[in-house]
Design an enzyme around this catalytic site. Structure first.
Site, mmCIF file in Angstrom:
data_model
loop_
_atom_site.group_PDB
_atom_site.id
_atom_site.type_symbol
_atom_site.label_atom_id
_atom_site.label_comp_id
_atom_site.label_asym_id
_atom_site.label_seq_id
_atom_site.Cartn_x
_atom_site.Cartn_y
_atom_site.Cartn_z
ATOM 1 N N GLY A 123 -128.566 9.012 46.590
ATOM 2 C CA GLY A 123 -129.878 8.909 45.534
ATOM 3 C C GLY A 123 -129.774 10.964 45.566
ATOM 4 C CG ASP A 171 -128.317 12.384 38.565
ATOM 5 O OD1 ASP A 171 -129.554 12.063 38.328
ATOM 6 O OD2 ASP A 171 -127.407 11.466 38.724
HETATM 7 P P1 ADP Z 1 -124.860 9.912 44.531
HETATM 8 O O1 ADP Z 1 -124.781 10.496 43.586
HETATM 9 O O2 ADP Z 1 -125.981 9.528 45.162
HETATM 10 O O3 ADP Z 1 -124.100 10.583 45.926
HETATM 11 P P2 ADP Z 1 -122.569 8.254 43.768
HETATM 12 O O4 ADP Z 1 -122.377 6.997 44.084
HETATM 13 O O5 ADP Z 1 -123.570 8.615 42.420
HETATM 14 O O6 ADP Z 1 -124.336 8.604 44.606
HETATM 15 O O7 ADP Z 1 -121.606 9.477 44.400
HETATM 16 C C1 ADP Z 1 -120.718 9.920 45.643
HETATM 17 C C2 ADP Z 1 -119.296 9.894 45.653
HETATM 18 O O8 ADP Z 1 -119.753 11.425 45.032
HETATM 19 C C3 ADP Z 1 -118.959 10.059 47.006
HETATM 20 O O9 ADP Z 1 -118.460 8.661 47.401
HETATM 21 C C4 ADP Z 1 -117.497 10.577 46.328
HETATM 22 O O10 ADP Z 1 -117.160 9.648 46.167
HETATM 23 C C5 ADP Z 1 -118.208 12.309 44.909
HETATM 24 N N1 ADP Z 1 -118.837 13.281 46.192
HETATM 25 C C6 ADP Z 1 -119.869 13.892 46.483
HETATM 26 N N2 ADP Z 1 -119.812 14.756 46.783
HETATM 27 C C7 ADP Z 1 -118.377 14.759 46.502
HETATM 28 C C8 ADP Z 1 -117.448 16.176 47.842
HETATM 29 N N3 ADP Z 1 -118.605 17.135 48.315
HETATM 30 N N4 ADP Z 1 -116.538 15.738 48.010
HETATM 31 C C9 ADP Z 1 -116.309 15.083 47.385
HETATM 32 N N5 ADP Z 1 -116.530 13.583 46.567
HETATM 33 C C10 ADP Z 1 -117.618 13.470 46.656
HETATM 34 MG MG MG Z 2 -124.836 9.777 41.678
#
Ligand code: ADP
Ligand code: MG
Length: 389
Positions: A123, A171
């Site tokens: 989140g 966001d």
């Molecule tokens: P939040 O935005 O709340 O962290 P989301 O489900 O919207 O949760 O996004 C998370 C996803 O974004 C991860 O599961 C991954 O697929 C992608 N992601 C985020 N940061 C990275 C990163 N540093 N490297 C690769 N993928 C990432």
């Molecule tokens: Mg997200």
């Protein structure tokens, strides 16, 4: 914050010398939940957790993106991008390239190394942070300079149209436009914003309930559908608001009451949350700006109750964290932050008590829920930027 030096080394060992590096932060929303797709108000702050994209141009017909966090590589032809998501981390960079291409930005073949320290799926919007870092990199490779709000819109389009999560603009906007030591009141209708200073003696302490949420489908999208049902009923019930520009933002509680019988009970409650939440954001901005922290704390408590009861987007663990926070030292306010159904609480804490709060809430949550929570002491950070090499 991701350390840049080791990442540059990793990039050059794998791909050769880096040409650019960009960072984009995660965020915590102080108040204004699920208002950002109804033309409403939100008040997030960017945080000092980020994603860094290191890039260099490549020869030939293959581009490669390496994720240090997933220890994986994604190889593709930047001039013939995948049109469909694979339902993994590659969807975020591929979606951004897909979205930028629709506005005429085509990056030449490139190599990229990605690393983030925003907790995933907690989140705190690791998704927007990776999207915006990749967008900055792709725009630089393509030699384009683009207004920040357009970068945010392109990244939102990637998340909505490619990844498949119907998130609003908050966001991506805060990841682009965050201001150090400030929260941003964002008007999601006209995309204007104003920075509200956070008092120097207040810390943002984020408690991860360790309950995972997923925005790609599921309950988040269901809430959006319920809000849409309510908005449509409101529009139909009141001919005066039947204009193209009308959004739920324009509705009053009296309008909602009048239209109550023409929508489901769920739609009514979801809309009531959004209408009251917009008013709370306005009041919270005024309270913060005038240093009225007591009122700010009350508004956070009211926002949590509305999110829990009317929007039905909390979970027992988040409710417990908010309840336990009230008994800890230095607490100004606490509420569930982000899209809901798990994730983190945001706590405004007197700086001198931040460590005591961290220890206290960790022990209390462990005692009551038997969950070993991650707790982050954050500062409000600046938005995305190019890093000096
Ligand atoms: P939040 O935005 O709340 O962290 P989301 O489900 O919207 O949760 O996004 C998370 C996803 O974004 C991860 O599961 C991954 O697929 C992608 N992601 C985020 N940061 C990275 C990163 N540093 N490297 C690769 N993928 C990432
Ligand atoms: Mg997200």
């Amino acid at each position: 914050m991701v350390a840049i030096e080791p990442l540059l080394r990793q990039h050059s060992e794998r791909f050769g010398a880096a040409e650019h590096a960009f960072q984009a932060p995660g965020r915590v929303n102080l108040i204004g939940e699920h208002t950002d797709y109804t033309g409403g108000l939100v008040m997030p702050a960017a945080i000092d957790f980020n994603t860094v994209a290191v890039v260099s141009p490549a020869q030939g017909s293959a581009s490669v993106i390496r994720s240090v966090d997933f220890q994986k590589e994604f190889q593709f032809d930047a001039s013939a991008l995948p049109e469909k998501p694979k339902h993994d981390w590659t969807d975020y960079p591929a979606g951004v390239l897909w979205s930028l291409r629709q506005s005429g930005v085509v990056a030449p073949q490139f190599t990229m190394t990605l690393k983030g320290d925003v907790p995933l799926g907690a989140g705190l919007s690791s998704s927007a942070s990776i999207e915006v870092a990749v967008a900055f990199a792709a725009l630089a490779l393509a030699g384009k300079s683009t207004p920040l709000t357009d970068v945010a819109l392109a990244c939102k389009k990637a998340e909505n149209g490619f990844v498949g999560a119907q998130s609003g603009i908050m966001d991506q906007y805060i990841a682009c436009c965050g201001v150090k030591d400030h929260a941003l009141v964002i008007d999601t209708r006209d995309l204007s914003s104003r920075a509200v200073p956070l008092p120097a003696d207040v810390r943002l302490v984020i408690c991860n309930s360790m309950v995972k949420h997923s925005h790609a489908g599921g309950e988040y999208n269901q809430r959006r559908a319920e809000v849409e049902e309510g908005s449509n009923a409101l529009r139909a019930a009141n001919p005066a608001v039947r204009t193209e520009r009308w959004e739920l933002r324009d509705a009053t509680l009296a309008d909602l009451e009048k239209a109550r019988t023409s929508m489901s009970e769920n739609a009514f409650r979801r809309c009531r949350h959004i209408i009251t939440e917009n008013a709370r954001v306005e009041e919270a901005a005024a309270a913060l700006a005038s240093g009225n922290l007591r009122r700010m704390g009350q508004l956070m408590a009211e926002a949590h109750a509305s999110y829990r009861d009317d929007f039905a987007a909390s979970c027992p663990e988040a409710d417990l964290l908010v309840e336990l926070a009230a008994a800890q030292p230095g607490v100004i306010g606490a509420r569930l932050t982000g899209g809901g159904f798990g994730g983190c609480t945001v706590n405004l804490i007197e700086a001198a008590q931040a460590e005591a709060f961290r220890e206290g809430i960790h022990a209390a949550y462990l005692g009551h829920a038997a969950i070993d929570a991650d707790i982050y002491l954050c500062q409000a950070a600046a938005g995305a930027s190019e890093l000096a090499l």
